[in-house]
Design a protein around this motif. Structure first.
Motif, PDB file in Angstrom:
ATOM      1  N   GLU A  53       0.822  -1.207   0.000  1.00 49.24           N
ATOM      2  CA  GLU A  53       0.000   0.000   0.000  1.00 49.24           C
ATOM      3  C   GLU A  53       0.856   1.257   0.000  1.00 49.24           C
ATOM      4  O   GLU A  53       0.531   2.257  -0.631  1.00 49.24           O
ATOM      5  CB  GLU A  53      -0.926   0.014   1.219  1.00 49.24           C
ATOM      6  N   GLU A  57       0.826   4.085  -2.743  1.00 47.01           N
ATOM      7  CA  GLU A  57       0.449   5.436  -2.396  1.00 47.01           C
ATOM      8  C   GLU A  57       1.538   6.447  -2.749  1.00 47.01           C
ATOM      9  O   GLU A  57       1.266   7.536  -3.208  1.00 47.01           O
ATOM     10  CB  GLU A  57       0.118   5.514  -0.910  1.00 47.01           C
ATOM     11  N   THR A 103      -6.936   3.450  -9.745  1.00 43.86           N
ATOM     12  CA  THR A 103      -8.012   3.848  -8.833  1.00 43.86           C
ATOM     13  C   THR A 103      -7.975   5.313  -8.429  1.00 43.86           C
ATOM     14  O   THR A 103      -8.993   5.935  -8.358  1.00 43.86           O
ATOM     15  CB  THR A 103      -7.978   3.027  -7.541  1.00 43.86           C
ATOM     16  N   ARG A 104      -6.816   5.833  -8.153  1.00 46.91           N
ATOM     17  CA  ARG A 104      -6.817   7.167  -7.576  1.00 46.91           C
ATOM     18  C   ARG A 104      -6.783   8.330  -8.558  1.00 46.91           C
ATOM     19  O   ARG A 104      -7.689   9.123  -8.595  1.00 46.91           O
ATOM     20  CB  ARG A 104      -5.693   7.312  -6.559  1.00 46.91           C
ATOM     21  N   GLN A 141     -15.857   9.393  -3.917  1.00 47.25           N
ATOM     22  CA  GLN A 141     -14.422   9.607  -3.713  1.00 47.25           C
ATOM     23  C   GLN A 141     -13.954   9.116  -2.346  1.00 47.25           C
ATOM     24  O   GLN A 141     -12.951   9.596  -1.817  1.00 47.25           O
ATOM     25  CB  GLN A 141     -14.042  11.099  -3.852  1.00 47.25           C
ATOM     26  N   ASN A 143     -12.487   6.398   0.362  1.00 44.76           N
ATOM     27  CA  ASN A 143     -11.523   5.309   0.369  1.00 44.76           C
ATOM     28  C   ASN A 143     -11.992   4.228   1.344  1.00 44.76           C
ATOM     29  O   ASN A 143     -11.962   4.424   2.551  1.00 44.76           O
ATOM     30  CB  ASN A 143     -10.159   5.853   0.790  1.00 44.76           C
ATOM     31  N   ASN A 145     -10.753   1.697   2.398  1.00 49.91           N
ATOM     32  CA  ASN A 145      -9.758   1.172   3.339  1.00 49.91           C
ATOM     33  C   ASN A 145      -9.732   1.948   4.648  1.00 49.91           C
ATOM     34  O   ASN A 145      -9.146   1.505   5.627  1.00 49.91           O
ATOM     35  CB  ASN A 145      -8.359   1.234   2.732  1.00 49.91           C
ATOM     36  N   TYR A 146     -10.302   3.128   4.622  1.00 45.43           N
ATOM     37  CA  TYR A 146     -10.384   3.912   5.855  1.00 45.43           C
ATOM     38  C   TYR A 146     -11.778   3.725   6.446  1.00 45.43           C
ATOM     39  O   TYR A 146     -12.701   4.436   6.077  1.00 45.43           O
ATOM     40  CB  TYR A 146     -10.156   5.395   5.557  1.00 45.43           C
ATOM     41  N   HIS A 191      -8.525   9.719   7.928  1.00 45.32           N
ATOM     42  CA  HIS A 191      -9.050   8.366   8.103  1.00 45.32           C
ATOM     43  C   HIS A 191     -10.473   8.414   8.669  1.00 45.32           C
ATOM     44  O   HIS A 191     -11.404   7.818   8.130  1.00 45.32           O
ATOM     45  CB  HIS A 191      -8.114   7.582   9.033  1.00 45.32           C
ATOM     46  N   HIS A 194     -13.122   9.780   6.224  1.00 46.22           N
ATOM     47  CA  HIS A 194     -13.538   8.760   5.259  1.00 46.22           C
ATOM     48  C   HIS A 194     -14.451   7.740   5.934  1.00 46.22           C
ATOM     49  O   HIS A 194     -15.476   7.351   5.378  1.00 46.22           O
ATOM     50  CB  HIS A 194     -12.316   8.016   4.703  1.00 46.22           C
TER      51      HIS A 194
END
Ligand code: ADP
Ligand code: MG
Length: 480
Positions: A53, A57, A103-104, A141, A143, A145-146, A191, A194
């Motif tokens: 990751e 990132e 993705t981003r 938008q 994430n 993962n957060y 985090h 999100h």
């Protein structure tokens, strides 16, 4: 000569090496092993999911350029992740993850496209739409993962987390509107922001949720103003049900963007829509903002997210290890929690760095290795700050000669600068009060003690002085 995974990777490494600092190279690229090459797809082995990751990132562009150079435009990168629990001699588990670099960055240039080509909703231009695509829905938008699931709660973030929970259960329907979360870098604001959005999407899939950084918002606004689409921009934002804006301090001194945001804020708030804002400072301490906007920030709840305490740091490490499938001896976990005290982002960085070293070293993951790796890590990020250096920074900040700072002058501005230098010397060095006094204008220890107290008192009562302290703190900490 036929290309092999190794030959391709070696040439990528050369390219990478020329483009990053040595420490970065050693930490993030050296531990990678090339494992397979089939046609234009290169598989590289990385030591953990964190590692993967982190690469995605921070270094995805670099990696991409590196492999494109070597394998041409069809090049693909695949990661194979080895769980870093090799210290008990288990066979490493491997999973393959194709590089997700699409993705981003997709939405970046979308606002440059002519309006016709952008997605439209009820005739309203969506600044997040992909060029050439008509989207019915606003992409949030967010994430995934957060999430709340992997957000560890401790004293430092309890209030913000509970408020976030309340808001996600009932967006727009609580007193926490806006929910304003503030605190230093790396403490978990983004985090949590999100996570709230993700939870709302889950509970209320029909609601339009949008996460946007203040920076992107500003870019879009500027672009819209330039293209004369200001109304489209405002209309788009006014139909959002839950608007999350990250790092609103970015709006500082940007009057026009502030006005646009003010208008949107009022509209949404009146219609009972939820606003969630994050910032590096509390509203009272924000500079370069119109009062009417600052007062809006204070309407709901301001919750601080501070630096995590030891217990929370322990929990965070344990939780990251669980998620990552890492088995780490307790003494190593405790060592990390005790030594990396700045913020959660650094804690993660140290953890990843340690896992990287552990997976590819014969020693395995033990306290000795942790000490070695963390020492490097800490040394690199925490240079020992000297009293001299502190005096220089303070003088620089106030554009004052160091001779003046050290002189006997009783002028208010000189006294304050001198006291600040003493205060920070006490805070950032291990020097005794006497030593600090001697080095800062030959004073005695009582003077230094008095200076530290005065700085403490003044920063509680004097707004401007508090700003001095914070800004100097930032300058010195960034060296730290
Ligand atoms: P900020 O926005 O305040 O600078 P971030 O939200 O980007 O900080 O957090 C930095 C890193 O630390 C992220 O990778 C995030 O997932 C992690 N993190 C922050 N707070 C927590 C927490 N309470 N539990 C688990 N991970 C956290
Ligand atoms: Mg952030």
């Amino acid at each position: 000569m036929e290309k092999t995974a190794k030959s391709v990777w070696d040439s990528c490494l050369k390219f990478v090496r020329d483009n990053v600092e040595e420490q970065v190279y050693n930490t993030w690229f050296r531990p990678i092993l090339p494992v397979k090459l089939s046609e234009a797809e290169l598989t590289i082995q990385v030591p953990s999911k964190f590692f993967y990751e982190w690469l995605e990132e921070h270094y995805v562009k670099l990696l991409k350029s590196a492999i494109l150079r070597d394998l041409g435009k069809d090049a693909k990168l695949r990661y194979s992740i080895v769980m870093a629990n090799n210290y008990d001699n288990q066979k490493p588990a491997t999973i393959n993850v194709p590089s997700s670099n699409r993705t981003r960055p997709i939405q970046q240039q979308s606002f440059n496209m002519p309006a016709k080509q952008m997605g439209e909703i009820n005739g309203i231009v969506n600044p997040f739409a992909l060029p050439g695509l008509r989207r019915v829905k606003v992409d949030s938008q967010l994430n995934p993962n957060y999430s709340f699931d992997n957000f560890v709660v401790g004293e430092s973030n309890r209030l913000a987390k509970s408020a976030g929970n309340a808001v996600s259960k009932n967006p727009g329907g609580t007193a926490f509107n806006p929910l304003f979360m503030y605190g230093g870098v790396g403490n978990g604001k983004t985090h949590l922001a999100h996570a709230i959005g993700v939870e709302i999407k889950e509970l209320y899939p029909e609601k339009t949720v949008l996460f946007v950084s203040a920076e992107k918002f500003t870019q879009q606004f500027t672009e819209a103003a330039y293209k004369n689409n200001r109304n489209d921009f405002t209309n788009f934002y006014q139909m959002i049900d839950v608007l999350i804006i990250d790092d609103v301090q970015f709006f500082s001194s940007k009057e026009k963007t502030q006005n646009a945001f003010f208008q949107i804020f009022n509209h949404l708030h009146q219609k009972g829509k939820q606003l969630i804002l994050t910032s590096d400072k509390a509203p009272v301490d924000m500079q370069g903002f119109e009062n009417r906007l600052l007062s809006r920030f204070k309407w709901g709840l301001s919750a601080e997210i501070s630096v995590p305490d030891y217990e929370t740091r322990l929990e965070i490490i344990k939780s990251k290890n669980d998620l990552d499938g890492t088995v780490m001896p307790d003494d190593v976990v405790e060592f990390l929690a005790r030594n990396i005290t700045t913020n959660i982002r650094e804690l993660e960085g140290a953890l990843i760095s340690l896992l990287a070293h552990a997976s590819f070293s014969r020693e395995g993951l033990n306290l000795d290795l942790a000490k070695k790796v963390i020492k490097k890590f800490v040394k690199n990020s925490t240079k020992e700050i000297s009293i001299d250096y502190i005096q220089k920074v303070v003088c620089n900040y106030f554009s004052m000669d160091i001779d003046i700072l050290q002189s006997k002058s009783r002028k208010r501005n000189v006294v304050q600068a001198r006291q600040l230098a003493m205060f920070f010397a006490k805070r950032f060095t291990k020097a005794s009060l006497a030593t600090i006094g001697t080095q800062i204008g030959k004073r005695d220890h009582a003077t230094v003690l008095h200076a530290c107290k005065t700085v403490g008192n003044l920063s509680e009562t004097d707004r401007q002085f508090k700003i001095y302290v914070e800004e100097l703190d930032k300058k010195l900490s960034s060296m730290h």
